[in-house]
Scaffold this active site. Structure first.
Site, PDB file in Angstrom:
ATOM      1  N   SER A   6       0.842  -1.204   0.000  1.00 43.25           N
ATOM      2  CA  SER A   6       0.000   0.000   0.000  1.00 43.25           C
ATOM      3  C   SER A   6       0.870   1.244   0.000  1.00 43.25           C
ATOM      4  O   SER A   6       1.647   1.474   0.932  1.00 43.25           O
ATOM      5  CB  SER A   6      -0.892   0.007   1.243  1.00 43.25           C
ATOM      6  N   HIS A  64      -8.413   1.112  -3.918  1.00 45.83           N
ATOM      7  CA  HIS A  64      -9.378   0.918  -2.820  1.00 45.83           C
ATOM      8  C   HIS A  64     -10.025   2.263  -2.517  1.00 45.83           C
ATOM      9  O   HIS A  64      -9.367   3.170  -2.006  1.00 45.83           O
ATOM     10  CB  HIS A  64      -8.597   0.366  -1.606  1.00 45.83           C
ATOM     11  N   MET A  66     -12.189   4.546  -0.459  1.00 45.80           N
ATOM     12  CA  MET A  66     -12.873   4.823   0.804  1.00 45.80           C
ATOM     13  C   MET A  66     -13.601   6.149   0.613  1.00 45.80           C
ATOM     14  O   MET A  66     -13.209   7.197   1.157  1.00 45.80           O
ATOM     15  CB  MET A  66     -11.849   4.878   1.943  1.00 45.80           C
TER      16      MET A  66
HETATM   17  C1  DX5 Z   1      -6.312   1.817   5.863  1.00 42.96           C
HETATM   18  C2  DX5 Z   1      -5.845   1.452   4.480  1.00 42.96           C
HETATM   19  C3  DX5 Z   1      -4.760   0.443   4.414  1.00 42.96           C
HETATM   20  C4  DX5 Z   1      -3.464   0.884   4.977  1.00 42.96           C
HETATM   21  C5  DX5 Z   1      -2.641  -0.322   5.290  1.00 42.96           C
HETATM   22  O1  DX5 Z   1      -7.307   2.778   5.738  1.00 42.96           O
HETATM   23  O2  DX5 Z   1      -6.924   0.949   3.727  1.00 42.96           O
HETATM   24  O3  DX5 Z   1      -4.534  -0.014   3.086  1.00 42.96           O
HETATM   25  O4  DX5 Z   1      -2.740   1.676   4.088  1.00 42.96           O
HETATM   26  O5  DX5 Z   1      -1.542   0.142   5.952  1.00 42.96           O
HETATM   27  P1  DX5 Z   1      -0.914  -0.686   7.129  1.00 42.96           P
HETATM   28  O6  DX5 Z   1      -0.416  -1.949   6.490  1.00 42.96           O
HETATM   29  O7  DX5 Z   1       0.152   0.202   7.627  1.00 42.96           O
HETATM   30  O8  DX5 Z   1      -2.002  -0.953   8.103  1.00 42.96           O
HETATM   31 ZN    ZN Z   2      -6.599  -0.179   1.477  1.00 48.71          ZN
END
Ligand code: DX5
Ligand code: ZN
Length: 215
Positions: A6, A64, A66
């Protein structure tokens, strides 16, 4: 097993170098966390960011969203070069959005927050290629994984089977070298990892160890 680092965890001042690093680790996908400051209490990136990365890599770009109103942005992310787009079951008109993602010729994913039961996906799985299980409350990287969320993987697989569908199961949030084995054992196919890779001393070594543990 698919790794989806990510970029939320990357050094954004050095995006080109970070994309090269992800390729050198042998990751299959790159995961983008798009936040609107409304569905989640944080703001990030945008389609131009995806387009910039698209110019530098052929890896699968896993976007992704959100966002409360994802429908308004599907065309923009498709035009930017996304390969797959995942939207939340809790956001507006998920069924129509999944159809729209397919209309644009992309892989369509559906996501559930920690507080949403897997059963919420039942009517949506027939329209999806992938189910994304949030293992933290979305909005921020670097949180601790909530292992109880992983129980949804088996439930989703059973519902998909019942519907005659095969979906990839992806998990996102707090995944690291120590808990990745537990995530995979729950039936997860795609590991999203932000800080667990980008802030680690030897990300390639971590990925190799996780792959080796399943060989
Ligand atoms: C959270 C995101 C995740 C995040 C993961 O809102 O959707 O994708 O970037 O990061 P880590 O692995 O640091 O939890
Ligand atoms: Zn994510």
């Amino acid at each position: 097993m698919i790794f989806a680092p990510s970029l939320l965890g990357a050094n954004l001042l050095n995006l080109g170098e970070e994309v090269r690093r992800v390729e050198s680790w042998g990751a299959e996908w790159i995961h983008f966390d798009q936040m609107d400051g409304h569905f989640v209490p944080n703001i990030s990136f945008g389609p131009a960011f995806v387009a910039a990365v698209r110019k530098h890599t052929k890896l699968f770009l896993d976007v992704h969203l959100m966002l409360s109103r994802p429908m308004d942005y599907i065309d923009a992310f498709a035009d930017a070069g996304a390969d797959g787009i995942t939207v939340h079951a809790e956001a507006e008109e998920p069924e129509e959005v999944l159809r729209k993602i397919h209309d644009r010729g992309l892989k369509a994913g559906i996501c559930v927050n920690p507080g949403t039961p897997a059963s919420a996906l039942k009517p949506l799985l027939p329209l999806a290629d992938l189910a994304l299980i949030m293992t933290v409350q979305p909005g921020f990287g670097g949180q601790k994984m909530r292992p109880e969320c992983l129980e949804k993987a088996a439930e989703i697989c059973a519902m998909a089977k019942e519907a005659g569908k095969s979906v990839l199961i992806e998990a996102d949030g707090g995944i690291n070298a120590e808990n990745a084995g537990q995530v995979l054992a729950a039936g997860v196919d795609v590991l999203v990892m932000g800080t667990g890779l980008f802030r680690a001393a030897d990300p390639a070594g971590i990925m190799a160890a996780i792959r080796g543990s399943r060989a």
